[in-house]
Design an enzyme around this catalytic site. Structure first.
Site, PDB file in Angstrom:
ATOM      1  N   SER A   1     -32.737   1.679  10.461  1.00 41.61           N
ATOM      2  CA  SER A   1     -32.310   1.217  11.779  1.00 41.61           C
ATOM      3  C   SER A   1     -31.854  -0.242  11.706  1.00 41.61           C
ATOM      4  O   SER A   1     -30.976  -0.578  10.912  1.00 41.61           O
ATOM      5  CB  SER A   1     -33.444   1.433  12.785  1.00 41.61           C
ATOM      6  OG  SER A   1     -32.994   1.290  14.105  1.00 41.61           O
TER       7      SER A   1
ATOM      8  N   GLU B   1     -27.445  11.137  16.952  1.00 38.19           N
ATOM      9  CA  GLU B   1     -27.739   9.713  17.123  1.00 38.19           C
ATOM     10  C   GLU B   1     -26.585   8.994  17.802  1.00 38.19           C
ATOM     11  O   GLU B   1     -25.426   9.189  17.424  1.00 38.19           O
ATOM     12  CB  GLU B   1     -27.943   9.025  15.771  1.00 38.19           C
ATOM     13  CG  GLU B   1     -29.110   9.458  14.952  1.00 38.19           C
ATOM     14  CD  GLU B   1     -29.448   8.430  13.889  1.00 38.19           C
ATOM     15  OE1 GLU B   1     -29.462   7.221  14.210  1.00 38.19           O
ATOM     16  OE2 GLU B   1     -29.691   8.833  12.744  1.00 38.19           O
TER      17      GLU B   1
ATOM     18  N   HIS C   1     -32.672   9.893  15.036  1.00 37.30           N
ATOM     19  CA  HIS C   1     -32.720   8.573  14.417  1.00 37.30           C
ATOM     20  C   HIS C   1     -33.916   8.448  13.468  1.00 37.30           C
ATOM     21  O   HIS C   1     -35.041   8.792  13.823  1.00 37.30           O
ATOM     22  CB  HIS C   1     -32.830   7.536  15.543  1.00 37.30           C
ATOM     23  CG  HIS C   1     -32.726   6.121  15.100  1.00 37.30           C
ATOM     24  ND1 HIS C   1     -31.597   5.592  14.532  1.00 37.30           N
ATOM     25  CD2 HIS C   1     -33.620   5.097  15.173  1.00 37.30           C
ATOM     26  CE1 HIS C   1     -31.791   4.311  14.275  1.00 37.30           C
ATOM     27  NE2 HIS C   1     -33.012   3.994  14.648  1.00 37.30           N
TER      28      HIS C   1
END
Length: 310
Positions: free
Chosen positions: A144, A238, A268
């Site tokens: 991320s 996502e 995610h």
């Protein structure tokens, strides 16, 4: 792979309660810690340490052999998360790859806005090199925001004249703080975790009124020439899908060796759900093999370079 597992995970993620009023930063941090903080996988020894002037967590699998090291940069929108919330994921990647790892507690926004996290990532990378880890024995990984920070660290290292590591793995990287990716809107219904507003809120806290197109904040916009081989894994469900897809395209255009894997119907950083989701286990196995292959290749190249002429 199991459609039933994917559907169950999607339902679980969608069932998470959403507050009518935006939670404070402290509420977000405590909630994230409650959801994800846990011990490293069995068989991994952990130690508190300091790297690059920041607290860090060392993770040493029993299977670790040789000089290889993994520098892990955790996710959390540059606002939440810590080595403790990611000890399981970083430790599992380290275990499967047979690598000693260190996860850095880089400074978080809004108390420490951009470029504090990049400065900390670069300082950690520089210190590993200064301690004697050869670049051919060093790999990076992040998820991320930590995936974006991994790229920014590589770019900052390049600009500082430091050698690049052997390879890097990026799980669902956030690479564009301008939020220009089409998936930010086209995947709004498919994403069970984030909305465009959620991502924008993290960007606001991290960079404020600063330049969101700065290449160290939005590395997908950077010249990626000279970066090491990259493995990018992302879920199809996502809003950040295009951050990964566009990154892979730009890396390839810059003559960087890059592998992009898009997991159908996955959310995610689905790798968090290893041991519960077949796709997560398979993805971590591929990531471990990728790191091992490039460490071996880089090590051979370094040995050849040092071999005296006859």
């Amino acid at each position: 792979m199991s459609r039933q597992q994917r559907d169950a995970l999607d339902a679980m993620l969608r069932s998470a309660p959403r507050s009518q009023t935006p939670p404070t930063v402290e509420e977000q941090r405590s909630g994230f810690a409650a959801a994800f903080a846990g011990p490293a996988p069995q068989g991994i020894v952990t130690r508190r340490t300091v790297l690059g002037g920041r607290p860090a967590l060392e993770l040493e699998p029993a299977e670790a052999v040789g000089p290889g090291r993994l520098l892990y940069l955790h996710g959390g929108g540059y606002v939440i998360g810590s080595p403790d919330t990611h000890a399981a994921l970083a430790g599992e990647l380290a275990r499967r790859a047979g690598l000693r790892a260190v996860s850095v507690d880089y400074r978080l926004a809004p108390e420490h806005p951009f470029p504090a996290a990049v400065d900390d990532g670069l300082a950690a990378y520089r210190e590993l090199l200064e301690r004697g880890t050869g670049p051919e024995d060093l790999v990076l990984a992040g998820d991320s925001a930590g995936g974006g920070l991994t790229l920014a660290t590589l770019l900052a290292a390049r600009e500082a004249g430091l050698p690049q590591p052997a390879a890097a793995v990026l799980f669902s990287p956030w690479t564009d703080l301008t939020l220009a990716g089409e998936s930010m809107r086209s995947k709004a219904e498919a994403d069970p975790i984030f909305t465009e507003a959620d991502i924008r809120a993290y960007a606001d806290l991290y960079i404020g009124a600063g330049d969101r197109a700065n290449c160290l904040a939005s590395p997908v916009l950077a010249d990626l020439t000279g970066l090491p081989p990259l493995l990018v894994q992302v879920g199809a469900n996502e809003v950040l899908l295009d951050d990964a897809v566009r990154l892979a395209g730009r890396a390839g255009a810059a003559d960087v060796e890059v592998t992009l894997e898009v997991g159908p119907s996955l959310p995610h950083v689905f790798q968090h759900f290893y041991d519960r989701l077949d796709e997560a286990d398979a993805a971590l196995d591929r990531a471990a093999r990728f790191l091992d292959a490039h460490l071996s290749t880089a090590g051979r190249r370094a040995a050849d370079h040092l071999e005296p002429a006859h």
